[in-house]
Design a protein around this motif. Structure first.
Motif, PDB file in Angstrom:
ATOM      1  N   SER A  32       4.139  -2.576 -10.985  1.00 16.08           N
ATOM      2  CA  SER A  32       5.252  -2.719 -11.745  1.00 16.08           C
ATOM      3  C   SER A  32       5.900  -4.295 -11.431  1.00 16.08           C
ATOM      4  CB  SER A  32       6.348  -1.795 -11.227  1.00 16.08           C
ATOM      5  OG  SER A  32       5.740  -0.466 -11.532  1.00 16.08           O
ATOM      6  N   GLY A  33       6.776  -4.610 -12.459  1.00 13.75           N
ATOM      7  CA  GLY A  33       7.184  -6.005 -12.259  1.00 13.75           C
ATOM      8  C   GLY A  33       8.111  -6.246 -11.334  1.00 13.75           C
ATOM      9  N   TYR A  34       8.765  -5.227 -11.035  1.00 15.55           N
ATOM     10  CA  TYR A  34       9.859  -5.572  -9.833  1.00 15.55           C
ATOM     11  C   TYR A  34       9.066  -5.684  -8.432  1.00 15.55           C
ATOM     12  CZ  TYR A  34       9.418  -0.604  -8.237  1.00 15.55           C
ATOM     13  OH  TYR A  34       9.253   0.469  -7.801  1.00 15.55           O
ATOM     14  N   VAL A  35       7.752  -4.828  -8.272  1.00 13.67           N
ATOM     15  CA  VAL A  35       7.135  -5.188  -6.876  1.00 13.67           C
ATOM     16  C   VAL A  35       6.589  -6.442  -6.716  1.00 13.67           C
ATOM     17  CG1 VAL A  35       5.045  -4.052  -5.898  1.00 13.67           C
ATOM     18  CG2 VAL A  35       6.672  -2.611  -7.195  1.00 13.67           C
ATOM     19  N   GLN A  36       5.952  -6.982  -7.950  1.00 12.17           N
ATOM     20  CA  GLN A  36       5.558  -8.435  -8.006  1.00 12.17           C
ATOM     21  C   GLN A  36       6.589  -9.237  -7.535  1.00 12.17           C
ATOM     22  OE1 GLN A  36       3.081  -9.590 -11.266  1.00 12.17           O
ATOM     23  NE2 GLN A  36       2.403  -7.255 -11.559  1.00 12.17           N
ATOM     24  N   GLY A  37       7.808  -9.319  -8.175  1.00 10.24           N
ATOM     25  CA  GLY A  37       8.887  -9.923  -8.117  1.00 10.24           C
ATOM     26  C   GLY A  37       9.488  -9.804  -6.585  1.00 10.24           C
ATOM     27  N   CYS A  38       9.420  -8.677  -6.066  1.00 12.79           N
ATOM     28  CA  CYS A  38       9.653  -8.505  -4.622  1.00 12.79           C
ATOM     29  C   CYS A  38       8.686  -9.185  -3.467  1.00 12.79           C
ATOM     30  CB  CYS A  38      10.015  -7.104  -4.425  1.00 12.79           C
ATOM     31  SG  CYS A  38      11.426  -6.417  -5.029  1.00 12.79           S
ATOM     32  N   ARG A  39       7.680  -9.154  -3.914  1.00  7.26           N
ATOM     33  CA  ARG A  39       6.431  -9.608  -3.137  1.00  7.26           C
ATOM     34  C   ARG A  39       6.856 -11.250  -3.158  1.00  7.26           C
ATOM     35  NH1 ARG A  39       0.574  -7.431  -4.566  1.00  7.26           N
ATOM     36  NH2 ARG A  39       0.475  -5.360  -3.456  1.00  7.26           N
TER      37      ARG A  39
ATOM     38  N   ASP B  81      -4.738   0.669  -0.351  1.00  7.66           N
ATOM     39  CA  ASP B  81      -3.915  -0.614  -1.157  1.00  7.66           C
ATOM     40  C   ASP B  81      -3.776  -0.245  -2.645  1.00  7.66           C
ATOM     41  OD1 ASP B  81      -3.687  -1.603   1.531  1.00  7.66           O
ATOM     42  OD2 ASP B  81      -5.828  -2.532   1.290  1.00  7.66           O
ATOM     43  N   PHE B  82      -2.811  -0.806  -3.121  1.00  7.95           N
ATOM     44  CA  PHE B  82      -2.537  -0.930  -4.539  1.00  7.95           C
ATOM     45  C   PHE B  82      -3.854  -1.711  -5.170  1.00  7.95           C
ATOM     46  CE2 PHE B  82       2.045  -0.815  -3.347  1.00  7.95           C
ATOM     47  CZ  PHE B  82       2.058   0.598  -3.342  1.00  7.95           C
ATOM     48  N   PRO B  83      -4.628  -0.967  -5.961  1.00  7.41           N
ATOM     49  CA  PRO B  83      -5.728  -1.521  -6.454  1.00  7.41           C
ATOM     50  C   PRO B  83      -5.906  -2.917  -7.244  1.00  7.41           C
ATOM     51  CG  PRO B  83      -4.977   0.225  -7.995  1.00  7.41           C
ATOM     52  CD  PRO B  83      -4.038   0.249  -6.919  1.00  7.41           C
ATOM     53  N   SER B  84      -4.662  -3.257  -8.046  1.00  9.48           N
ATOM     54  CA  SER B  84      -4.649  -4.454  -8.611  1.00  9.48           C
ATOM     55  C   SER B  84      -3.182  -5.016  -8.620  1.00  9.48           C
ATOM     56  CB  SER B  84      -4.897  -4.161 -10.124  1.00  9.48           C
ATOM     57  OG  SER B  84      -4.620  -5.583 -11.136  1.00  9.48           O
ATOM     58  N   MET B  85      -2.910  -6.157  -8.547  1.00 15.62           N
ATOM     59  CA  MET B  85      -1.538  -6.680  -8.587  1.00 15.62           C
ATOM     60  C   MET B  85      -0.827  -6.757 -10.130  1.00 15.62           C
ATOM     61  SD  MET B  85      -0.409 -10.551  -7.288  1.00 15.62           S
ATOM     62  CE  MET B  85      -1.276 -11.034  -8.564  1.00 15.62           C
TER      63      MET B  85
ATOM     64  N   TYR C 135       0.752  -1.175  -0.020  1.00 16.17           N
ATOM     65  CA  TYR C 135      -0.008   0.211   0.012  1.00 16.17           C
ATOM     66  C   TYR C 135       0.970   1.212  -0.043  1.00 16.17           C
ATOM     67  CZ  TYR C 135       1.004  -0.433   4.934  1.00 16.17           C
ATOM     68  OH  TYR C 135       1.603  -0.635   6.398  1.00 16.17           O
ATOM     69  N   SER C 136       0.308   2.382  -0.249  1.00 14.55           N
ATOM     70  CA  SER C 136       0.814   3.811  -0.258  1.00 14.55           C
ATOM     71  C   SER C 136       0.186   4.640   0.915  1.00 14.55           C
ATOM     72  CB  SER C 136       0.868   4.241  -1.642  1.00 14.55           C
ATOM     73  OG  SER C 136       1.284   5.324  -1.662  1.00 14.55           O
ATOM     74  N   CYS C 137       0.798   5.356   1.444  1.00 11.36           N
ATOM     75  CA  CYS C 137       0.546   6.388   2.478  1.00 11.36           C
ATOM     76  C   CYS C 137       0.843   7.731   2.154  1.00 11.36           C
ATOM     77  CB  CYS C 137       0.737   5.765   3.856  1.00 11.36           C
ATOM     78  SG  CYS C 137       0.172   4.375   4.363  1.00 11.36           S
TER      79      CYS C 137
END
Length: 224
Positions: A72-79, A64-68, A50-52
Motif C-alpha cells: 500500500s502507498g501509506y506503508v511505502q510512505g511510512c518507510r 516478509d512482504f513479497p514486493s515493495m 513483515y507480518s507474523c
C-alpha cells in the motif's frame, strides 16, 4: 543555566532518536483485534517490513512482504519517513556534539558553535516531525479500516510500537526546540563580553594657540 538547558535538550533529542530507532524494527505496529472475530486463538501482528501470526500454542510464523511495489502507498510512505527521520536525527546528533558549549572539539568559536547547535536543533525538529507524520499516517489507516463497516479484511488495533514512536517523536521535537531557543537567546554570551579588552577613556583638552589664556584676559594691574 543556558548551558544546562542546551545539554538537556541535546540528551532529550538523543533519547528520542534512540526510541525512533527501536520503533522502526518493532514487530507490533498493528495487532489483529478480537472485536467481532470468531477465531480468537490466532493473533496477527505486522510492522512496515513483515507480518507474523501466532497460534494458540504460542508458535509464531513470520514472512516478509513479497514486493515493495505491491504494498500500500501509506506503508511505502511510512518507510521513507521513518528512515528519513533516523538519518536526520543522526546528522543532528553529530552536529549537536560539535555545537555544545560544554564540549571542546576543534577549538571552534562560540558563535560558530551556536550556529551548529541551532542547525542540530532544526534537524531534530524535522526528524521528530517525520516520525510523527509516519506514525500518525499509519494509525489513521488502522482506525479507518477498523471503523469501516464495509471493510471485509482483517481488522487491526494500534500496536505498542505506535505509542513508542509518538513518544520518541515528541521527545525529539522538544529537544530540538530547547536547542534552538536557548542558542538564539544566548548569541551574545556574557562570558565573551567580560573578555573584551577594556580601554580607559581619554579626554582631550583643547589647546589654545595663544599659550596660557588666563594671563591674556587680564591686564597687569589685576595682579598688583
Amino acid at each position: 543555566m543556558s548551558v544546562a538547558v542546551e545539554t538537556f535538550g541535546f540528551f532529550l533529542a538523543a533519547i528520542g532518536l534512540l526510541m525512533l530507532g527501536v520503533t522502526l524494527p518493532n514487530s507490533y505496529w498493528r495487532v489483529s483485534t478480537v472485536h467481532g472475530n470468531v477465531i480468537t486463538s490466532n493473533t496477527i501482528f505486522e510492522n512496515l517490513w513483515y507480518s507474523c501470526a501466532t497460534d494458540s500454542m504460542g508458535v509464531s510464523n513470520c514472512w516478509d512482504f513479497p514486493s515493495m511495489l505491491a504494498l500500500s502507498g501509506y506503508v511505502q510512505g511510512c518507510r521513507a519517513l521513518m528512515i528519513t527521520a533516523i538519518l536526520l536525527g543522526f546528522l543532528g546528533l553529530f552536529l549537536g556534539m560539535l555545537g555544545l558549549r560544554c564540549t571542546n572539539i576543534g577549538g571552534m568559536e562560540l558563535s560558530r558553535k551556536a550556529k551548529l547547535a541551532i542547525t542540530a536543533g532544526a534537524l531534530y525538529i524535522l526528524a521528530g516531525a517525520c516520525g510523527m507524520t509516519a506514525i500518525s499516517w499509519y494509525a489513521a489507516n488502522i482506525t479507518q479500516d477498523f471503523f469501516n463497516p464495509l471493510y471485509m479484511g482483517t481488522k487491526y488495533e494500534l500496536g505498542p510500537a505506535l505509542y513508542l514512536g509518538w513518544s520518541a517523536s515528541l521527545l525529539s521535537i522538544l529537544g530540538g526546540i530547547c536547542l534552538c531557543s536557548n542558542c538564539c537567546s544566548s548569541r551574545e554570551d556574557p562570558t565573551t563580553r567580560s573578555q573584551l579588552p577594556y580601554k580607559t577613556p581619554t579626554v582631550v583638552m583643547p589647546i589654545s594657540d595663544e599659550g596660557d589664556s588666563s594671563f591674556g584676559k587680564y591686564g597687569k594691574n589685576a595682579y598688583v
